[in-house]
Design an enzyme around this catalytic site. Sequence first.
Site: not given
Length: 311
Positions: A133, A136-137
């Site tokens: 992701c 997200c990261d």
Amino acid sequence: MDCDILIIGAGPAGLSAAIYAGRAGFQTIMLEKIGSGGQMMLTDKIDNYPGFPEGIAGFDLQNKMLLQAKKFGAKLVYAEVSEIKKTSEGFSVVLSDGKVMTAGSVIVAVGASHRTLGVPGETELANKGVSYCGTCDGPFFRAKKTVVVGGGDSALTEAIFIAKFAKEVTIVHRRDRFRAVHSLIKQVEATANIKTKMNATVEEICGTDSVTGVVLKDTVSGEKTDFETDGVFIFTGLLPATTFLPAEILDGQKYIVTNEKMETAIAGLYAAGDARSGAFRQVICAASDGATAANYAGEWLEAQRGNAYGK
Ligand code: NAP
């Protein structure tokens, strides 16, 4: 009966089905394993959903859809489904904690999850530099080197997002041309800190406490080389989340087979979104599937109850 229409999954397909089913006056419950939004939640910006010329954050779009579904009376329940059984009244849905819910009709909108690479180091270094992701990261890789694996829309969309933070993003793709749409390829070409390695695969992800590099293999020459990187983002496609469903409604790749009314081979059981065989996997198509499934599930329910539309 717990509700008229039970929707499994609260991504764009499930949320749209809930909006239509709720608005049509059916008691509607959505079951969701983790959180609503599905893959929209993994998408920084969605710029091809009509009505948002500036684009809209995946989180914001799911939030608006969820509010709309709730406005029409749909309820969201957090639960995982382990089995669906047809009964004389409709369906009983077995949850992973052993509880059972009953409904007149069921719409399966479970979507799909990411495919793994299956190379050494991938599992061991998950969350230590290996990610699925970018939204997200990506921000954790500020001024660092990253590798993105894959050549589809996801890989290129996420590479463009990660490049906002990373010093350098290298897209590793196993063929000599991308699968992604032309507009994304153009954006990648125009982004200075995105590089590409075509005809290459990741054979191993290296590192002890965190990712330090990958072993790349040239698919033409077979030559292997070490490549330094701080992170590996993997976007190699999707797997439908359909293991709990009866084999009679699935195709060879485990996607759910439906007709144009979103009916499966089991009367009263419908499917919508990315888990559907042959779906064009876009938010707008999932939303359309959800609306269609809710409409025909409602018609089917009314017919079962001897109260068909038009009477
Ligand atoms: P995808 O289109 O199936 O692409 C997967 C990519 O991973 C392909 O390039 C494939 O290579 C590569 N791949 C698969 N297995 C691999 C392996 N073992 N090793 C190395 N590479 C491997 O998946 P996706 O990009 O996740 O997209 C899924 C669906 O969502 C698509 O329908 C897509 O259009 C949609 N989507 C749309 C948007 C958007 O509209 N902005 C954004 C994201 C996703 P090959 O090309 O050689 O097969």
